[in-house]
Write a protein that holds these residues in place. Structure first.
Motif, PDB file in Angstrom:
ATOM      1  N   GLN A  44       0.844  -1.209   0.000  1.00  0.00           N
ATOM      2  CA  GLN A  44       0.000   0.000   0.000  1.00  0.00           C
ATOM      3  C   GLN A  44       0.876   1.254   0.000  1.00  0.00           C
ATOM      4  OE1 GLN A  44      -2.318   1.037   3.469  1.00  0.00           O
ATOM      5  NE2 GLN A  44      -3.648   2.418   2.329  1.00  0.00           N
ATOM      6  N   HIS A  45       1.577   1.488   1.087  1.00  0.00           N
ATOM      7  CA  HIS A  45       2.460   2.655   1.159  1.00  0.00           C
ATOM      8  C   HIS A  45       3.925   2.273   0.970  1.00  0.00           C
ATOM      9  CE1 HIS A  45      -0.909   5.087   2.271  1.00  0.00           C
ATOM     10  NE2 HIS A  45      -1.173   4.353   3.330  1.00  0.00           N
ATOM     11  N   ARG A  70       0.536  -6.574   3.099  1.00  0.00           N
ATOM     12  CA  ARG A  70      -0.555  -5.596   3.017  1.00  0.00           C
ATOM     13  C   ARG A  70      -0.728  -5.220   1.550  1.00  0.00           C
ATOM     14  NH1 ARG A  70      -1.232   0.141   6.117  1.00  0.00           N
ATOM     15  NH2 ARG A  70       0.697   0.675   5.006  1.00  0.00           N
ATOM     16  N   MET A 147      -8.565  -3.725   7.560  1.00  0.00           N
ATOM     17  CA  MET A 147      -8.095  -2.542   8.295  1.00  0.00           C
ATOM     18  C   MET A 147      -9.254  -1.633   8.672  1.00  0.00           C
ATOM     19  SD  MET A 147      -4.335  -1.407   6.943  1.00  0.00           S
ATOM     20  CE  MET A 147      -4.123  -0.355   8.390  1.00  0.00           C
ATOM     21  N   GLU A 149      -9.840   1.983   9.890  1.00  0.00           N
ATOM     22  CA  GLU A 149      -9.120   3.254   9.985  1.00  0.00           C
ATOM     23  C   GLU A 149      -9.983   4.471   9.695  1.00  0.00           C
ATOM     24  OE1 GLU A 149      -5.391   2.704   7.785  1.00  0.00           O
ATOM     25  OE2 GLU A 149      -6.383   1.668   6.175  1.00  0.00           O
ATOM     26  N   ASP A 175      -4.240   6.827   9.904  1.00  0.00           N
ATOM     27  CA  ASP A 175      -5.473   7.163   9.183  1.00  0.00           C
ATOM     28  C   ASP A 175      -6.644   7.312  10.135  1.00  0.00           C
ATOM     29  OD1 ASP A 175      -5.065   7.492   6.361  1.00  0.00           O
ATOM     30  OD2 ASP A 175      -4.388   5.415   6.333  1.00  0.00           O
TER      31      ASP A 175
HETATM   32 MG    MG Z   1      -3.556   3.603   6.897  1.00  0.00          MG
END
Ligand code: MG
Ligand code: 3PY
Length: 253
Positions: A44-45, A70, A147, A149, A175
């Motif tokens: 993701q990141h 993830r 998740m 968030e 988040d």
């Molecule tokens: Mg996040």
């Protein structure tokens, strides 16, 4: 053989996972060899792509650590690929409704629980299982964490937890703080975020499911464990490497 990640978490063990952002398979292996019981590859990141996932999962297996991934937001198909490549646990970001949880669960579980398509040759190889053994254990042994968030996700939490193909949740405190504060600030360790995290853990444990969370500070790990979290992420390769370099330079003087 070593007990599975699912077995260890269901037995109540706390598993701390290292976090691989840099998409360098050997670094993921090094984190496993350093003693982390699990390493998570972040698509993701973090900078992981399908190729670094393929090689990173094999490298983690070589270290003896458990393998987690993830996926990017809304990419259920990538969840199935992560499993096919040998992930034992997949985290899906920004799951805000029962429908989104179900789409994720469908990609994670074979029928009748979900709609995952067959083809786990590499995953079965890393697990040391025949196709028949892999199929018999996949739906219970391969874990799906949704998740939580946003306030929408908190409102839908009981419905998300009620999805049979969802094994647990994973809190993203950055988040969560950003959305709870309507974009005003990041406050992952603040009282509003921590109160929400406490509530999410309690509701998840009451549903008999696994509670996971990301910790930015090492001191947050024990705090998270006390709240009821058992799959806890702390230690990002990029941050750790940068800190070690600064420390070395400082000691040179
Ligand atoms: Mg996040
Ligand atoms: C968050 O804190 O929002 C996360 O997604 C942690 O990785």
């Amino acid at each position: 053989p070593q007990p599975s990640l699912a077995t260890r978490l269901r037995a109540g063990e706390t598993i701390v996972t290292a976090w691989s952002n840099l998409a360098v398979p050997i670094l993921a292996e090094v984190m496993g060899r350093a003693g982390y019981p699990c390493v998570t590859l972040d698509m993701q990141h973090g900078m992981h792509d399908i190729a670094s996932l393929r090689d990173g999962l094999a490298a983690i297996a070589l270290s003896g650590a458990h393998r987690a991934v993830r996926i990017p937001v809304g990419e259920s198909g990538t969840a199935s690929r992560a499993l096919d490549f040998g992930a034992e646990l997949v985290i899906a970001p920004m799951i805000n409704s029962a429908a989104e949880a179900r789409a994720f669960a469908d990609a994670m579980k074979y029928p009748p629980v979900g709609a995952r398509s067959w083809g786990p040759q590499r995953g079965a190889m890393l697990a040391g299982k025949s196709p028949a053994d892999y199929l018999a254990s996949a739906n219970t042994e391969l874990l799906s964490l949704a998740m939580i968030e946003t306030p929408e996700a908190i409102a839908a939490l009981d419905d998300i937890l009620a999805e049979p193909g969802i094994d647990g949740i994973f809190v993203g405190p950055s988040d969560l703080s950003l959305t709870l504060n309507k974009g005003a600030r990041l406050d992952p360790g603040g009282p509003l975020t921590m109160a929400a995290a406490q509530d999410i853990a309690a509701r998840t444990r009451a549903a008999g499911k696994i509670a996971g969370i990301f910790c930015l500070e090492a001191s947050g790990v024990a705090q998270a464990r006390d709240m009821g979290y058992s799959f806890i992420a702390h230690g990002v390769d990029l941050t750790l490497f940068s800190a070690a370099l600064k420390d070395t330079l400082a000691r040179i003087g």
